[in-house]
Write an enzyme that holds these catalytic residues in place. Sequence first.
Site, PDB file in Angstrom:
ATOM      1  N   HIS A 127       6.222  37.053 -12.891  1.00 51.20           N
ATOM      2  CA  HIS A 127       6.341  37.397 -14.317  1.00 51.20           C
ATOM      3  C   HIS A 127       5.102  36.888 -15.046  1.00 51.20           C
ATOM      4  CE1 HIS A 127      10.891  38.078 -14.440  1.00 51.20           C
ATOM      5  NE2 HIS A 127      10.781  37.400 -13.311  1.00 51.20           N
TER       6      HIS A 127
ATOM      7  N   HIS B  97       8.183  39.038  -7.194  1.00 49.14           N
ATOM      8  CA  HIS B  97       7.530  39.480  -8.432  1.00 49.14           C
ATOM      9  C   HIS B  97       7.113  38.278  -9.250  1.00 49.14           C
ATOM     10  CE1 HIS B  97      11.910  39.352  -8.982  1.00 49.14           C
ATOM     11  NE2 HIS B  97      11.675  38.930 -10.208  1.00 49.14           N
TER      12      HIS B  97
ATOM     13  N   ASP C 145       8.169  44.792 -17.714  1.00 43.74           N
ATOM     14  CA  ASP C 145       9.568  44.455 -17.487  1.00 43.74           C
ATOM     15  C   ASP C 145      10.439  45.324 -18.398  1.00 43.74           C
ATOM     16  OD1 ASP C 145      11.121  41.672 -16.266  1.00 43.74           O
ATOM     17  OD2 ASP C 145      12.192  42.906 -17.725  1.00 43.74           O
TER      18      ASP C 145
HETATM   19  P1  AMP Z   1      14.172  37.873 -11.680  1.00 42.05           P
HETATM   20  O1  AMP Z   1      15.278  37.185 -12.416  1.00 42.05           O
HETATM   21  O2  AMP Z   1      12.964  36.990 -11.526  1.00 42.05           O
HETATM   22  O3  AMP Z   1      14.632  38.490 -10.372  1.00 42.05           O
HETATM   23  O4  AMP Z   1      13.692  39.025 -12.650  1.00 42.05           O
HETATM   24  C1  AMP Z   1      13.927  40.374 -12.447  1.00 42.05           C
HETATM   25  C2  AMP Z   1      13.300  41.079 -13.610  1.00 42.05           C
HETATM   26  O5  AMP Z   1      13.209  42.451 -13.293  1.00 42.05           O
HETATM   27  C3  AMP Z   1      14.095  40.976 -14.919  1.00 42.05           C
HETATM   28  O6  AMP Z   1      13.265  40.410 -15.921  1.00 42.05           O
HETATM   29  C4  AMP Z   1      14.474  42.419 -15.212  1.00 42.05           C
HETATM   30  O7  AMP Z   1      14.451  42.707 -16.595  1.00 42.05           O
HETATM   31  C5  AMP Z   1      13.417  43.184 -14.465  1.00 42.05           C
HETATM   32  N1  AMP Z   1      13.770  44.529 -14.049  1.00 42.05           N
HETATM   33  C6  AMP Z   1      14.898  44.926 -13.404  1.00 42.05           C
HETATM   34  N2  AMP Z   1      14.870  46.243 -13.134  1.00 42.05           N
HETATM   35  C7  AMP Z   1      13.679  46.697 -13.620  1.00 42.05           C
HETATM   36  C8  AMP Z   1      13.049  47.975 -13.654  1.00 42.05           C
HETATM   37  N3  AMP Z   1      13.639  49.064 -13.139  1.00 42.05           N
HETATM   38  N4  AMP Z   1      11.822  48.075 -14.226  1.00 42.05           N
HETATM   39  C9  AMP Z   1      11.234  46.984 -14.759  1.00 42.05           C
HETATM   40  N5  AMP Z   1      11.767  45.751 -14.747  1.00 42.05           N
HETATM   41  C10 AMP Z   1      12.984  45.606 -14.189  1.00 42.05           C
END
Ligand code: AMP
Length: 114
Positions: free
Chosen positions: A102, A100, A30
Amino acid sequence: MENCIFCQIVQGNASGAVVYQDETVTAFRDINPVAPTHILIVPNKHIVSVNELQVEDEPLAGHMLTVARLLAEREGINETGYRLILNNGPHAGQVIFHLHLHLIGGQPMRYPMG
Ligand code: AMP
Ligand code: ZN
């Protein structure tokens, strides 16, 4: 999906710290980690959220858990513990609309986190 950042990471067209990839899933760190280990495990094909999962996706969904277990072992957090989170929709704070999982660990966590 050309305008999906996670599709681009899966395809190697965007910078991402990929830690695992196979025929059906990709995992990468992340960009804004909330704990020492914070990895996102995503299907290689574009699925918006759990809402869009189909019965035929059950092997894929199960494989995401298997990869989470494998990566927890690799990260050395399988004994200390970890949290698996699937945010679905606005109330859960989903901001990236490519499914995704986590994988978060490496420190004690309170529940809920946010
Ligand atoms: P969510 O709130 O479950 O949609 O989480 C999205 C996650 O994606 C967040 O923890 C962000 O920090 C992460 N994120 C967003 N863009 C990227 C990226 N380009 N590479 C890695 N993680 C990302
Ligand atoms: Zn996508």
